[in-house]
Design a protein around this motif. Structure first.
Motif, PDB file in Angstrom:
ATOM      1  N   VAL A 371       3.979  -5.060 -23.796  1.00 13.79           N
ATOM      2  CA  VAL A 371       3.052  -5.787 -24.344  1.00 13.79           C
ATOM      3  C   VAL A 371       1.518  -5.276 -24.383  1.00 13.79           C
ATOM      4  O   VAL A 371       0.788  -5.637 -25.016  1.00 13.79           O
ATOM      5  CB  VAL A 371       3.187  -7.164 -24.378  1.00 13.79           C
ATOM      6  CG1 VAL A 371       4.142  -7.543 -24.622  1.00 13.79           C
ATOM      7  CG2 VAL A 371       2.448  -7.484 -22.749  1.00 13.79           C
ATOM      8  N   SER A 374      -2.684  -7.668 -21.440  1.00 16.31           N
ATOM      9  CA  SER A 374      -2.969  -8.732 -22.232  1.00 16.31           C
ATOM     10  C   SER A 374      -2.401  -9.870 -21.326  1.00 16.31           C
ATOM     11  O   SER A 374      -1.167 -10.100 -21.456  1.00 16.31           O
ATOM     12  CB  SER A 374      -2.403  -8.593 -23.783  1.00 16.31           C
ATOM     13  OG  SER A 374      -2.526 -10.137 -24.272  1.00 16.31           O
ATOM     14  N   ASP A 376      -2.527 -12.854 -21.785  1.00 16.48           N
ATOM     15  CA  ASP A 376      -2.028 -14.026 -22.499  1.00 16.48           C
ATOM     16  C   ASP A 376      -0.509 -13.526 -22.731  1.00 16.48           C
ATOM     17  O   ASP A 376       0.422 -14.670 -23.197  1.00 16.48           O
ATOM     18  CB  ASP A 376      -2.607 -14.157 -23.892  1.00 16.48           C
ATOM     19  CG  ASP A 376      -3.944 -14.723 -23.520  1.00 16.48           C
ATOM     20  OD1 ASP A 376      -4.262 -15.441 -22.443  1.00 16.48           O
ATOM     21  OD2 ASP A 376      -4.969 -14.522 -24.514  1.00 16.48           O
ATOM     22  N   LYS A 377       0.001 -12.563 -22.863  1.00 15.63           N
ATOM     23  CA  LYS A 377       1.148 -11.938 -23.266  1.00 15.63           C
ATOM     24  C   LYS A 377       1.967 -11.571 -21.939  1.00 15.63           C
ATOM     25  O   LYS A 377       3.237 -12.061 -21.672  1.00 15.63           O
ATOM     26  CB  LYS A 377       1.316 -10.760 -24.231  1.00 15.63           C
ATOM     27  CG  LYS A 377       0.616 -11.251 -25.514  1.00 15.63           C
ATOM     28  CD  LYS A 377       0.780 -10.258 -26.417  1.00 15.63           C
ATOM     29  CE  LYS A 377       0.438 -10.503 -27.882  1.00 15.63           C
ATOM     30  NZ  LYS A 377      -1.158 -10.913 -27.855  1.00 15.63           N
ATOM     31  N   ASN A 380       2.949 -14.687 -20.036  1.00 13.30           N
ATOM     32  CA  ASN A 380       3.442 -15.651 -20.488  1.00 13.30           C
ATOM     33  C   ASN A 380       5.017 -15.621 -20.357  1.00 13.30           C
ATOM     34  O   ASN A 380       5.666 -14.620 -20.869  1.00 13.30           O
ATOM     35  CB  ASN A 380       3.118 -15.498 -22.051  1.00 13.30           C
ATOM     36  CG  ASN A 380       3.620 -16.893 -22.717  1.00 13.30           C
ATOM     37  OD1 ASN A 380       4.345 -17.582 -22.521  1.00 13.30           O
ATOM     38  ND2 ASN A 380       2.596 -17.285 -23.819  1.00 13.30           N
ATOM     39  N   LEU A 383       7.322 -15.148 -23.494  1.00 13.42           N
ATOM     40  CA  LEU A 383       7.668 -13.616 -23.890  1.00 13.42           C
ATOM     41  C   LEU A 383       8.507 -13.087 -23.115  1.00 13.42           C
ATOM     42  O   LEU A 383       8.725 -11.737 -23.422  1.00 13.42           O
ATOM     43  CB  LEU A 383       6.338 -13.091 -24.092  1.00 13.42           C
ATOM     44  CG  LEU A 383       5.406 -14.057 -25.141  1.00 13.42           C
ATOM     45  CD1 LEU A 383       4.222 -13.194 -25.322  1.00 13.42           C
ATOM     46  CD2 LEU A 383       6.043 -14.089 -26.358  1.00 13.42           C
ATOM     47  N   VAL A 460      10.274 -10.206 -25.963  1.00 16.01           N
ATOM     48  CA  VAL A 460       8.977  -9.763 -26.296  1.00 16.01           C
ATOM     49  C   VAL A 460       8.701  -9.100 -27.591  1.00 16.01           C
ATOM     50  O   VAL A 460       9.427  -9.112 -28.392  1.00 16.01           O
ATOM     51  CB  VAL A 460       8.250  -8.638 -25.011  1.00 16.01           C
ATOM     52  CG1 VAL A 460       8.586  -9.312 -23.850  1.00 16.01           C
ATOM     53  CG2 VAL A 460       9.425  -7.655 -25.321  1.00 16.01           C
ATOM     54  N   TYR A 461       7.429  -8.939 -27.870  1.00 15.79           N
ATOM     55  CA  TYR A 461       7.165  -8.438 -28.957  1.00 15.79           C
ATOM     56  C   TYR A 461       7.511  -6.827 -28.818  1.00 15.79           C
ATOM     57  O   TYR A 461       7.197  -5.890 -28.302  1.00 15.79           O
ATOM     58  CB  TYR A 461       5.424  -8.219 -29.502  1.00 15.79           C
ATOM     59  CG  TYR A 461       5.200  -9.508 -29.734  1.00 15.79           C
ATOM     60  CD1 TYR A 461       5.553 -10.346 -30.997  1.00 15.79           C
ATOM     61  CD2 TYR A 461       4.292 -10.293 -28.795  1.00 15.79           C
ATOM     62  CE1 TYR A 461       4.847 -11.541 -31.210  1.00 15.79           C
ATOM     63  CE2 TYR A 461       3.827 -11.603 -29.093  1.00 15.79           C
ATOM     64  CZ  TYR A 461       4.025 -11.978 -30.467  1.00 15.79           C
ATOM     65  OH  TYR A 461       3.585 -13.469 -30.692  1.00 15.79           O
ATOM     66  N   SER A 477       9.563 -16.270 -30.306  1.00 13.19           N
ATOM     67  CA  SER A 477       8.533 -16.620 -29.387  1.00 13.19           C
ATOM     68  C   SER A 477       8.239 -18.159 -29.941  1.00 13.19           C
ATOM     69  O   SER A 477       8.190 -18.578 -30.912  1.00 13.19           O
ATOM     70  CB  SER A 477       7.354 -15.674 -29.631  1.00 13.19           C
ATOM     71  OG  SER A 477       6.116 -16.350 -29.282  1.00 13.19           O
TER      72      SER A 477
END
Length: 747
Positions: A371, A374, A376-377, A380, A383, A460-461, A477
């Motif tokens: 990710v 970051s 926040d990601k 988290n 994620l 995850v993304y 998510s």
């Protein structure tokens, strides 16, 4: 031996050359210092390792002869006032020194790789070495003034390390929050120190305890005043060890780098408050009600920390609230007078929690490969998922640390926590019920963290680097920004619990998710993922380097075996032979506690089975709620069939209860909101009102007098024409008007 003790005062200053040399290098040769930055890790580790050897030597000496040593010298003498500095080596000092240096060396080795790509690498090691100096000076202090000096230095280092990435607003705000919150407790600590000096006339611990005990025995002190001064001393420990209500800084302190969280916010700095209470326990134990206050604060903190950890998404904040809860256990033990149990849990928790934080750092590094940078990601847990296949060593280490913190035998924290739980029954059944319930909550939220992070599929993304739709991968998510499709097999049962039913109540409803084999078949074993910040192509998360894994494996050994120092082995006479009891004999005798006692193994096993059963219940509930649904929804259907048999009103009530618990935990118990409204906004409004009063009233009166004087002067200057007759006419007119008014009103 005494010859060796004379040089114990040098121990805190051994790591000091590193920050001094780094500071001089950055000032005189900044380019060379930064280019040779990787060389600073070696002297940092080397010097702290030397301190570790000295600490181990003193530990062995204390274990052999059970006697303390104090080496002091006069700093200033003025009439009746004398201030001495020195070092105190006793069992408590030995334990804390071993703890600080062993965890410190491990974290410094870990940090060499973790911070290798950070531009503040050199500054990081300077801060860490200076923190180690301050913490070692704190635990070896022989008087309250010396403790206060190093106490403030530890707070300063904490401020610098929490705000290490000061360009991030969240980090800057976090270090300010920690600094302001600790100033509240530190001010109370200073007042308490001055109060006890006024009572006893001494700052030295030994003189202070002896004089104060004599005053209490002869009933020569004011009980209310003494209790108030003791509470002020305790306020410093409340802030530093994140006890309620001054705990709000600890979760935000996770904005610093993860090694900082492992060192100062799990093993050392937050333990300073526990150390202070343990050091002053001979003082507190003769003061009425103060031990009750300590135990009350401890029981509130341990339960509050556990409830606030239930719904956290950030992995480090979840561990931070866990630290807060475990510190509450230690404070509860000290309030109950269980000196040995508190220090035992301090030791076992330090190594287990340091392992968990270093494991979280390894996880964060792995997530950043996907990710990007970051927080926040990468931090988290929503994620994450499925990391067990990609980081097996980290997964195993994290699991062992989780089991230890849950109190599963034979891991370290089981022995210490079980001892505190047993002592709580003797102290207060109500406190015991809360402590046992919190043990179940601890097992629940710790396994929630483990399951969300390592089990299931990678969540995850993903972005296919080639851009082909046929190979695209969709994940689920909580944010709902994944794209047109959702990989529905990644739903966790608790996420289904949090859905809204027709009546607007969050509870398990009959929402059915159809498994999609086509979506499941899209998962490729080596799919390429784009690094969002650098636009480079990476594969799945990878295991950390050996320099990060080695410290974790060392902490695994501590987590497995450090509990042996306090396991109660007994001889035929029933006398305890465990290392910790043998070391703490002088302190336990000073507290008038009986060390020699027989053990009822049947009672021990019954209590152990009870506490472990509660922990397993928490683990099973977490496994049921957060177990990933892979190929079918049989568990969900079974649970749905059970819920259908429950009356609708009970479903509504259960949903409301879940809503309340989730909102309470996710919003940090609304305590931060309360402080924001009652303190921040109120102080801001008061400042605005004061500013308005100052400008409009105070400045208005002053400016008004000046303006009136100006206009009067302007008007009068036109009256003056230079004729004496005109002046006499005006003068006579004023006199006549005055005489008329006087005779009219007073006659």
């Amino acid at each position: 031996m005494e010859y060796t003790y004379q040089y114990s005062w040098i121990i805190p200053f051994i790591p000091l050359p590193v920050p001094m040399l780094i500071g001089a290098g950055l000032l005189l040769f900044p380019t060379a210092t930064k280019n040779l930055r990787r060389m600073w890790a070696f002297p940092s580790v080397l010097l702290l390792s030397i301190v570790l050897l000295f600490s181990a030597h003193f530990f062995i000496q204390q274990l052999n002869n059970n006697s303390g040593y104090q080496y002091v010298w006069s700093w200033t003498i003025n009439n009746d006032f004398s201030l001495e500095f020195g070092s105190l080596v006793d069992p408590l000092t030995s334990i804390m020194s071993i703890l600080i240096t062993s965890v410190g060396v491990i974290v410094l080795i870990y940090s060499d790789n973790y911070m290798s790509h950070d531009r503040g690498y050199v500054r990081f090691f300077a801060y860490m070495s200076f923190f180690n100096t301050s913490m070692l000076g704190l635990v070896t202090s022989s008087n309250l003034i010396q403790i206060y000096i190093f106490w403030e230095l530890v707070g300063m280092c904490s401020y610098l390390l929490i705000g290490f990435w000061f360009t991030r607003p969240s980090a800057a705000n976090a270090c300010q929050k920690a600094f302001v919150t600790n100033r509240v407790g530190d001010f109370g600590l200073l007042l308490g120190i001055l109060g006890f000096y006024w009572i006893t006339g001494s700052f030295e611990f030994r003189d202070l305890f002896e004089i104060f005990n004599n005053l209490v025995y002869n009933n020569e002190v004011n009980t209310l005043f003494v209790t108030f001064c003791a509470f002020l001393l305790f306020a410093g420990a409340v802030a530093k060890s994140a006890q309620f209500p001054l705990h709000v800084w600890l979760p935000d302190a996770m904005e610093g780098p993860t090694p900082i969280s492992a060192l100062i916010h799990a093993a050392t700095m937050v333990a300073a408050g526990i150390f202070l209470v343990a050091r002053l326990l001979p003082l507190f134990i003769v003061i009425p009600y103060i031990l009750n206050i300590i135990s009350l604060i401890g029981i509130i903190t341990l339960f509050l920390g556990a409830t606030l950890a239930l719904a956290q998404k950030d992995i480090k904040r979840g561990l931070a609230y866990s630290t807060m809860s475990q510190l509450g256990y230690m404070m509860l033990a000290l309030g109950m007078g269980s000196y040995r149990a508190a220090l035992f849990h301090l030791i076992t928790h330090a190594y287990s929690k340091a392992l968990l934080f270093l494991g979280s750092g390894s996880i964060i590094h792995s997530m950043e490969a996907i990710v990007g940078y970051s927080p926040d990601k990468s931090q988290n847990m929503v994620l994450m998922g499925g990391l067990r296949k990609h980081v097996p060593i980290t997964k195993t280490s994290f699991l062992l640390g989780t089991l230890s913190l849950c109190g599963i035998p034979p891991l370290a924290c089981f022995w210490s926590k079980d001892e505190i739980l047993n002592d709580s029954w003797l102290y207060s059944p109500i406190f015991a019920i809360i402590a046992y319930s919190t043990a179940g909550l601890t097992a629940f939220y710790m396994f929630r963290i483990y399951l969300l992070t390592f089990e299931g599929h990678l969540n995850v993304y993903f972005q296919n680097y080639s851009g082909k739709k046929s190979s695209s991968f969709y994940s689920m998510s909580l944010w709902g920004k994944e794209g047109p499709k959702i990989m529905k097999k990644n739903f966790r049962l608790f996420d289904l619990l949090m859905m809204k039913n027709n009546e607007g109540v969050t509870f398990l409803n009959t929402y059915r998710i159809d498994s999609n084999e086509n979506v499941r078949s899209m998962v490729q074993p080596f799919i390429s993922i784009t690094h969002f910040s650098t636009k480079k192509t990476f594969s799945y998360p990878y295991e950390s380097d050996n320099t990060m894994l080695f410290p974790m494996l060392v902490l695994v050994l501590f987590t497995l075996f450090v509990g042996a120092v306090g396991i109660p082995f007994f001889n035929q006479e029933g006398v305890g032979l465990d290392i910790l009891s043998k070391l703490l004999t002088p302190s336990i005798n000073l507290l008038h506690q009986n060390r020699t006692h027989s053990v009822d193994w049947y009672e021990f096993l019954i209590n152990a089975v009870f506490s472990v059963s509660i922990a397993y219940c928490g683990i099973l509930i977490a496994s049921f709620l957060y177990k990933p649904v892979y190929s079918s929804l049989q568990n969900l259907n079974l649970f749905n069939s059970f819920v259908k048999r429950v009356p609708n009103k009970m479903q509504v009530l259960g949903g409301k209860i879940i809503n309340v618990i989730y909102d309470w935990s996710y919003n940090r118990g609304y305590i931060d909101v309360f402080y924001t409204i009652s303190l921040t906004k109120c102080i801001r409004k008061l400042a605005e009102l004061t500013h308005f009063f100052d400008r409009r009233v105070i400045d208005g009166i002053t400016n008004g007098v000046g303006i009136v004087s100006f206009f009067v002067g302007e008007c009068i200057k036109y009256v003056g024409g230079g004729r004496i007759s005109s002046y006499l006419l005006v003068y006579v007119s004023y006199v006549l008007i005055f005489l008329v008014i006087f005779f009219y009103f007073f006659n």
